[in-house]
Scaffold this motif. Structure first.
Motif, PDB file in Angstrom:
ATOM      1  N   SER A  36      64.009  31.147  96.592  1.00  0.00           N
ATOM      2  CA  SER A  36      64.205  30.010  95.692  1.00  0.00           C
ATOM      3  C   SER A  36      63.057  29.014  95.840  1.00  0.00           C
ATOM      4  O   SER A  36      62.357  28.991  96.866  1.00  0.00           O
ATOM      5  CB  SER A  36      65.516  29.309  96.043  1.00  0.00           C
ATOM      6  OG  SER A  36      65.421  28.694  97.317  1.00  0.00           O
ATOM      7  N   GLY A  37      62.911  28.166  94.830  1.00  0.00           N
ATOM      8  CA  GLY A  37      61.885  27.111  94.895  1.00  0.00           C
ATOM      9  C   GLY A  37      62.113  26.220  96.100  1.00  0.00           C
ATOM     10  O   GLY A  37      61.161  25.793  96.771  1.00  0.00           O
ATOM     11  N   THR A  38      63.372  25.945  96.381  1.00  0.00           N
ATOM     12  CA  THR A  38      63.706  25.095  97.545  1.00  0.00           C
ATOM     13  C   THR A  38      63.303  25.776  98.849  1.00  0.00           C
ATOM     14  O   THR A  38      62.744  25.132  99.747  1.00  0.00           O
ATOM     15  CB  THR A  38      65.225  24.827  97.575  1.00  0.00           C
ATOM     16  OG1 THR A  38      65.641  24.411  96.284  1.00  0.00           O
ATOM     17  CG2 THR A  38      65.582  23.792  98.611  1.00  0.00           C
TER      18      THR A  38
ATOM     19  N   LYS B 139      70.662  33.938  89.190  1.00  0.00           N
ATOM     20  CA  LYS B 139      69.313  33.460  89.546  1.00  0.00           C
ATOM     21  C   LYS B 139      68.315  34.604  89.515  1.00  0.00           C
ATOM     22  O   LYS B 139      68.582  35.684  90.051  1.00  0.00           O
ATOM     23  CB  LYS B 139      69.328  32.784  90.925  1.00  0.00           C
ATOM     24  CG  LYS B 139      67.988  32.140  91.264  1.00  0.00           C
ATOM     25  CD  LYS B 139      68.112  31.092  92.341  1.00  0.00           C
ATOM     26  CE  LYS B 139      66.760  30.470  92.677  1.00  0.00           C
ATOM     27  NZ  LYS B 139      66.179  29.743  91.542  1.00  0.00           N
TER      28      LYS B 139
ATOM     29  N   THR C 101      61.547  26.970  88.530  1.00  0.00           N
ATOM     30  CA  THR C 101      61.024  27.610  89.747  1.00  0.00           C
ATOM     31  C   THR C 101      60.497  29.007  89.403  1.00  0.00           C
ATOM     32  O   THR C 101      60.585  29.451  88.254  1.00  0.00           O
ATOM     33  CB  THR C 101      62.122  27.711  90.827  1.00  0.00           C
ATOM     34  OG1 THR C 101      63.203  28.489  90.298  1.00  0.00           O
ATOM     35  CG2 THR C 101      62.617  26.347  91.242  1.00  0.00           C
TER      36      THR C 101
ATOM     37  N   HIS D  83      72.349  31.710  96.370  1.00  0.00           N
ATOM     38  CA  HIS D  83      72.500  31.212  94.989  1.00  0.00           C
ATOM     39  C   HIS D  83      73.419  32.133  94.197  1.00  0.00           C
ATOM     40  O   HIS D  83      73.676  33.268  94.588  1.00  0.00           O
ATOM     41  CB  HIS D  83      71.145  31.129  94.286  1.00  0.00           C
ATOM     42  CG  HIS D  83      70.314  29.956  94.715  1.00  0.00           C
ATOM     43  ND1 HIS D  83      69.478  30.008  95.797  1.00  0.00           N
ATOM     44  CD2 HIS D  83      70.209  28.698  94.208  1.00  0.00           C
ATOM     45  CE1 HIS D  83      68.879  28.822  95.942  1.00  0.00           C
ATOM     46  NE2 HIS D  83      69.310  28.007  94.986  1.00  0.00           N
ATOM     47  N   HIS D  84      73.803  31.638  93.020  1.00  0.00           N
ATOM     48  CA  HIS D  84      74.660  32.351  92.059  1.00  0.00           C
ATOM     49  C   HIS D  84      74.026  33.674  91.599  1.00  0.00           C
ATOM     50  O   HIS D  84      72.811  33.880  91.734  1.00  0.00           O
ATOM     51  CB  HIS D  84      74.902  31.443  90.838  1.00  0.00           C
ATOM     52  CG  HIS D  84      73.649  30.887  90.251  1.00  0.00           C
ATOM     53  ND1 HIS D  84      72.971  31.487  89.226  1.00  0.00           N
ATOM     54  CD2 HIS D  84      72.894  29.792  90.592  1.00  0.00           C
ATOM     55  CE1 HIS D  84      71.899  30.794  88.930  1.00  0.00           C
ATOM     56  NE2 HIS D  84      71.809  29.752  89.755  1.00  0.00           N
TER      57      HIS D  84
ATOM     58  N   GLY E 234      60.709  22.010  93.246  1.00  0.00           N
ATOM     59  CA  GLY E 234      61.639  23.148  93.268  1.00  0.00           C
ATOM     60  C   GLY E 234      63.067  22.694  93.498  1.00  0.00           C
ATOM     61  O   GLY E 234      64.005  23.480  93.335  1.00  0.00           O
TER      62      GLY E 234
HETATM   63  O1  LIG Z   1      68.392  28.499  90.131  1.00  0.00           O
HETATM   64  C1  LIG Z   1      69.128  27.621  90.645  1.00  0.00           C
HETATM   65  O2  LIG Z   1      70.332  27.499  90.375  1.00  0.00           O
HETATM   66  C2  LIG Z   1      68.506  26.667  91.581  1.00  0.00           C
HETATM   67  N1  LIG Z   1      67.211  26.693  91.682  1.00  0.00           N
HETATM   68  C3  LIG Z   1      66.413  25.843  92.495  1.00  0.00           C
HETATM   69  C4  LIG Z   1      65.661  26.682  93.508  1.00  0.00           C
HETATM   70  O3  LIG Z   1      65.101  27.724  93.126  1.00  0.00           O
HETATM   71  O4  LIG Z   1      65.601  26.277  94.671  1.00  0.00           O
HETATM   72  C5  LIG Z   1      67.159  24.674  93.056  1.00  0.00           C
HETATM   73  C6  LIG Z   1      68.603  24.909  93.376  1.00  0.00           C
HETATM   74  O5  LIG Z   1      68.706  25.526  94.616  1.00  0.00           O
HETATM   75  C7  LIG Z   1      69.339  25.681  92.289  1.00  0.00           C
END
Ligand SMILES: O=C(O)C1=N[C@H](C(=O)O)C[C@H](O)C1
Ligand SMILES: NC(=O)C1=CN([C@@H]2O[C@H](COP(=O)(O)OP(=O)(O)OC[C@H]3O[C@@H](n4cnc5c(N)ncnc54)[C@H](O)[C@@H]3O)[C@@H](O)[C@H]2O)C=CC1
Length: 269
Positions: free
Chosen positions: A167-169, A162, A103, A158-159, A126
């Protein structure tokens, strides 16, 4: 005997790389033929199973992607935008299906995939999970059914590691909401509010990102009106859902000609 495609995993030491190595090597539908890491990484030259702290898998981690891709029918790639662009050209040269989970790619970077897609199938999303791709369809339907009295906000968590936001989602969900409303996301997206922003603009789609701890990935699409709210939510608790989706895409891609595809194609949603 059924043909089992050979698969290379790039970014082998990463959070997704390790999950993919396990998923592919445990599968009875495919086999692991390569594991790629960046030059200088401490795993290069080691058996990937041992590097992961387990039994040997008979695959040595390499920093020579083209040599690895030449042995494979598919490349599963969850790395960085720059690495993914390099791998797209090499996978096309090897005529291998390229499954892209990376992503944070800009529109200009995405456009640079087109020459590679003239020679091999590229499947990019994504989010590779069944649940999120279903949520994308639901978001489109709900957005189409409601008018602009409902403010749409996409909230993701997210963690702490990242590196990209939204996020891509979140972007997939925002695109789906915009499509449902019949507008271009680029015209209505509100990304990163801070300071005196002014009141919310009617019809806009907002994005908020939370980063912390070991959160795998959580996404809400909020439709907020006066007097009521609808929330569509997906919570990922295990990265295996993304790896299973990516392997499914690599297998599905074996029957496809050159071109660009996504998980909606793979899952038939
Ligand atoms: O970086 C992640 O961990 C994730 N990335 C993707 C995103 O950017 O949406 C998919 C998922 O959520 C985990
Ligand atoms: N589409 C989906 O379903 C999902 C997408 N992702 C995305 O996947 C990507 C990776 O995520 P993580 O595994 O969490 O990151 P990570 O940082 O743990 O792993 C990335 C790996 O890529 C390697 N790498 C970087 N450049 C390379 C190069 N030139 N050659 C070979 N290897 C290289 C790094 O050394 C690292 O091991 C991110 O963009 C993330 O958003 C993550 C989960 C699900």
């Amino acid at each position: 005997m059924t043909f089992k495609p050979g698969i290379v995993v790039t970014g082998a030491s990463g959070r997704m790389g390790q999950m993919l190595i396990r998923t592919v090597s445990d599968s009875d539908k495919a086999h692991l033929v390569g594991a790629v890491e960046r030059a200088g990484h401490s795993w290069v030259g080691r058996d990937v199973g041992e590097a992961m702290g387990g039994a040997p898998l008979g695959v040595t981690v390499t920093d020579q992607p083209l040599e690895a891709f030449a042995q494979a029918q598919a490349v599963i790639d969850f790395t960085t935008p720059d690495a993914t662009l390099e791998f797209a050209a090499l996978a096309a040269q090897a005529r291998a299906v390229h499954v892209i989970g990376t992503t944070g790619m800009t529109e200009a970077q995405i456009a640079r995939l087109e020459p590679a897609a003239r020679h091999a199938a590229i499947i990019r999303a994504g989010n590779m999970s069944l649940g999120v791709n279903l949520l994308v369809q639901l978001t489109k339907r709900v957005a189409a059914a409601l008018d602009e009295d409902f403010d749409i906000e996409v909230i993701e968590a997210h963690h702490r590691h990242k590196v990209d936001a939204p996020s891509g989602t979140a972007l997939m969900l925002g695109e789906a909401a915009a499509e449902g409303r019949g507008v271009a996301l680029s015209e209505v997206a509100d990304r990163g509010r801070d300071g005196i922003t002014g009141a919310r603009e009617r019809g806009h789609i907002g994005f908020s990102a939370i980063r912390g701890g070991d959160i795998v990935g959580e996404h809400d699409v909020l439709f907020a009106a006066d007097g009521e709210r609808i929330v569509l939510r997906h919570v990922a608790t295990d990265r295996a859902i993304f790896a299973r989706g990516a392997l499914k895409a690599a297998l599905w891609g074996q029957g496809q000609g050159p071109g660009q595809y996504d998980m909606v194609d793979v899952l038939g949603l």
